[in-house]
Design an enzyme around this catalytic site. Structure first.
Site, short mmCIF file in Angstrom:
data_model
loop_
_atom_site.label_atom_id
_atom_site.label_comp_id
_atom_site.label_asym_id
_atom_site.label_seq_id
_atom_site.Cartn_x
_atom_site.Cartn_y
_atom_site.Cartn_z
N ARG A 7 0.84 -1.21 0.00
CA ARG A 7 0.00 0.00 0.00
C ARG A 7 0.88 1.26 0.00
O ARG A 7 1.00 1.94 -1.02
CB ARG A 7 -0.95 -0.04 1.22
CG ARG A 7 -2.07 0.99 1.17
CD ARG A 7 -1.66 2.39 1.61
NE ARG A 7 -1.13 2.44 2.96
CZ ARG A 7 -0.54 3.51 3.46
NH1 ARG A 7 -0.42 4.62 2.75
NH2 ARG A 7 -0.04 3.49 4.69
N ASP A 8 1.53 1.55 1.12
CA ASP A 8 2.32 2.78 1.22
C ASP A 8 3.42 2.77 0.16
O ASP A 8 3.73 3.80 -0.46
CB ASP A 8 2.92 2.88 2.62
CG ASP A 8 3.36 4.28 3.00
OD1 ASP A 8 3.86 5.00 2.14
OD2 ASP A 8 3.23 4.64 4.18
N HIS A 19 5.30 4.49 12.71
CA HIS A 19 5.34 4.41 11.24
C HIS A 19 6.33 5.49 10.78
O HIS A 19 5.97 6.66 10.67
CB HIS A 19 3.92 4.66 10.74
CG HIS A 19 3.71 4.69 9.27
ND1 HIS A 19 3.02 3.71 8.58
CD2 HIS A 19 4.05 5.60 8.31
CE1 HIS A 19 2.94 4.02 7.30
NE2 HIS A 19 3.57 5.17 7.10
N HIS A 52 8.89 7.13 8.07
CA HIS A 52 9.53 7.28 6.77
C HIS A 52 10.98 7.68 7.03
O HIS A 52 11.31 8.20 8.11
CB HIS A 52 8.75 8.31 5.92
CG HIS A 52 7.44 7.74 5.46
ND1 HIS A 52 7.28 7.20 4.20
CD2 HIS A 52 6.25 7.58 6.08
CE1 HIS A 52 6.04 6.74 4.08
NE2 HIS A 52 5.39 6.96 5.21
N CYS A 60 4.06 9.40 0.55
CA CYS A 60 2.68 9.82 0.33
C CYS A 60 2.66 10.81 -0.82
O CYS A 60 3.41 11.79 -0.81
CB CYS A 60 2.11 10.44 1.59
SG CYS A 60 0.44 11.05 1.34
P1 HMG Z 1 -13.05 14.33 -2.79
O1 HMG Z 1 -12.74 14.67 -4.21
O2 HMG Z 1 -13.18 15.44 -1.82
O3 HMG Z 1 -14.33 13.35 -2.67
O4 HMG Z 1 -11.94 13.34 -2.29
P2 HMG Z 1 -15.82 13.49 -3.08
O5 HMG Z 1 -16.61 12.79 -2.01
O6 HMG Z 1 -16.16 14.91 -3.43
O7 HMG Z 1 -15.88 12.59 -4.42
C1 HMG Z 1 -15.22 12.99 -5.59
C2 HMG Z 1 -15.06 11.79 -6.51
O8 HMG Z 1 -14.28 10.78 -5.87
C3 HMG Z 1 -16.37 11.13 -6.89
O9 HMG Z 1 -16.22 10.59 -8.18
C4 HMG Z 1 -16.47 9.99 -5.91
O10 HMG Z 1 -17.25 8.93 -6.42
C5 HMG Z 1 -15.01 9.57 -5.81
P3 HMG Z 1 -16.74 11.37 -9.50
O11 HMG Z 1 -18.20 11.60 -9.23
O12 HMG Z 1 -15.93 12.64 -9.59
O13 HMG Z 1 -16.45 10.40 -10.63
N1 HMG Z 1 -14.74 8.91 -4.52
C6 HMG Z 1 -14.26 7.66 -4.42
N2 HMG Z 1 -13.93 6.74 -5.35
C7 HMG Z 1 -13.49 5.55 -4.89
N3 HMG Z 1 -13.34 5.25 -3.58
C8 HMG Z 1 -13.64 6.16 -2.63
C9 HMG Z 1 -14.14 7.42 -3.06
N4 HMG Z 1 -14.52 8.52 -2.38
C10 HMG Z 1 -14.90 9.41 -3.29
N5 HMG Z 1 -13.47 5.85 -1.35
C11 HMG Z 1 -11.15 11.53 -0.92
C12 HMG Z 1 -11.94 12.84 -0.97
C13 HMG Z 1 -10.90 11.24 0.53
C14 HMG Z 1 -11.98 10.45 -1.55
C15 HMG Z 1 -9.84 11.72 -1.70
O14 HMG Z 1 -9.20 12.84 -1.17
C16 HMG Z 1 -8.94 10.53 -1.60
O15 HMG Z 1 -9.22 9.48 -2.15
N6 HMG Z 1 -7.80 10.69 -0.90
C17 HMG Z 1 -6.89 9.58 -0.69
C18 HMG Z 1 -5.54 10.07 -0.46
C19 HMG Z 1 -4.61 8.92 -0.18
O16 HMG Z 1 -4.88 7.76 -0.44
N7 HMG Z 1 -3.42 9.28 0.34
C20 HMG Z 1 -2.40 8.33 0.65
C21 HMG Z 1 -2.68 7.50 1.84
S1 HMG Z 1 -2.40 8.32 3.40
C22 HMG Z 1 -0.70 8.06 3.70
O17 HMG Z 1 0.03 7.63 2.83
C23 HMG Z 1 -0.15 8.34 5.06
C24 HMG Z 1 0.12 7.07 5.88
O18 HMG Z 1 1.02 6.21 5.22
C25 HMG Z 1 0.68 7.43 7.26
C26 HMG Z 1 1.89 8.37 7.19
O19 HMG Z 1 2.88 8.03 6.51
O20 HMG Z 1 1.78 9.44 7.79
C27 HMG Z 1 -1.21 6.31 6.13
MG MG Z 2 3.19 6.36 5.28
#
Ligand code: HMG
Ligand code: MG
Length: 298
Positions: free
Chosen positions: A15-16, A207, A209, A240
């Site tokens: 994932r990450d 966690h 990095h 990220c």
């Molecule tokens: P948004 O654009 O504000 O969402 O995104 P929305 O509710 O307005 O929806 C917009 C569009 O997204 C729509 O599609 C929804 O259907 C779709 P459209 O009508 O435009 O075709 N949508 C989705 N599609 C699939 N699955 C879903 C979903 N939700 C909405 N669940 C949202 C808000 C949270 C969805 C967006 O910002 C997002 O997906 N963000 C993910 C970011 C991410 O994955 N970041 C990396 C992981 S975090 C990380 O790495 C840190 C960590 O490792 C810890 C650390 O290191 O600190 C965990």
């Molecule tokens: Mg991370």
């Protein structure tokens, strides 16, 4: 505090690690990577995300990956879920464990999930209660616990507040993320101890990095403070997409080397993780970024 003699490693490479690669890896290769990690003895493997594929295209097809992984006793395959839409998709794919992800920095929260910290927590509340009601375990992440790419210093009180809020929603474990790898050992330890005053240490994970090469030192400081769960990514993959300048996670094989040397059991085979790191490295067209891989070339 003496160091726990038994550590659980949470492998986040699929994932990450893969969310941050320019190349989108096909589901079959992701499954082969996960199978190699299982063969190495890893029992908690975060296998993907049910986030918007427009935001993170690399994590599309997580449903296909999950479907190819039959449940195994003692093994969990958490997936990241940002909202109810993600939970529905994860449930339809048969997920038994999810992870919600909040942050201690407002700017990072906006860039990563398009909402404020408080709005993010309000999104997670129904996700957690619906998941728990369906028998799905929930893990929680807090990002930017030692610094933010946009705001710099992050108040420790905010890290404690967000961690406590996620724990109160029923997250069985809170993983404290140094998203951009700026932490140093004494700060890491102080942060962990501050959070442990609100969420018991056995429910905390770290966690790190490794942007500044501090991850193993930070982990050792946190082990000395009593943490028993460590996130890591085979090959040192990771980062990220919404954290400018973030580099990979601590490499699982480097972590296992350190734990083995300290006589701390993790149940993970060094040779096995190295093999998994090389397998995914071949798919990505690059050598694993770990020290161990460089030391044991050929
Ligand atoms: P948004 O654009 O504000 O969402 O995104 P929305 O509710 O307005 O929806 C917009 C569009 O997204 C729509 O599609 C929804 O259907 C779709 P459209 O009508 O435009 O075709 N949508 C989705 N599609 C699939 N699955 C879903 C979903 N939700 C909405 N669940 C949202 C808000 C949270 C969805 C967006 O910002 C997002 O997906 N963000 C993910 C970011 C991410 O994955 N970041 C990396 C992981 S975090 C990380 O790495 C840190 C960590 O490792 C810890 C650390 O290191 O600190 C965990
Ligand atoms: Mg991370």
């Amino acid at each position: 505090m003496t160091i726990s003699q038994q550590i659980r490693i949470v492998e986040v490479g699929p994932r990450d690690g893969l969310q941050n690669e320019a190349l989108t890896v096909p589901p079959a290769t992701r499954v082969a990577f996960i199978d190699a990690l299982l063969a190495a003895g890893l029992a908690t493997i975060e296998i993907g995300s049910f986030v918007s594929p427009k935001w993170v295209p690399q994590m599309a097809d997580t449903d296909i990956v999950l479907a190819a992984l039959p449940p195994r006793p003692g093994v969990s395959f958490p997936v990241l879920v940002p909202n109810m839409q993600g939970l529905a998709a994860a449930q339809a794919a048969g997920a038994q464990e999810i992870a919600v992800f909040g942050a201690a920095s407002e700017s990072f929260s906006r860039r990563n999930t398009n909402c404020s910290i408080a709005e993010g927590l309000e999104r997670f509340r129904p996700v957690c209660s619906a998941a728990l009601a369906a028998g799905i375990r929930v893990r929680g992440y807090v990002s930017c616990v030692l610094g933010c790419p946009y705001e710099g210093e992050v108040p420790m009180a905010k890290v404690v507040e967000v961690s406590a809020a996620l724990a109160a929603m029923g997250c069985y474990e809170i993983s404290l993320g140094d998203t951009i790898g700026v932490g140093t050992p004494l700060k890491a330890r102080a942060m962990l101890e501050a959070v442990a005053s609100a969420v018991p240490m056995p429910r905390l994970a770290v966690h790190f990095h490794d942007t500044y090469g501090q991850a193993l030192a930070n982990i050792l400081a946190c082990l000395e403070a009593g943490v028993g769960v460590i996130d890591a990514a085979a090959g040192g993959l990771g980062g990220c997409p919404y954290a400018k300048g973030a580099s990979g996670n601590v490499a699982t094989e480097d972590l296992v080397y350190m734990l083995d040397g300290m006589g701390v059991a993790s149940g993970v085979s060094l040779a096995g993780v190295l093999a998994a790191a090389r397998l995914i490295g071949t798919a990505l067209g690059k050598a694993p970024g770990s020290r161990l891989s460089r030391a044991r070339q050929g």
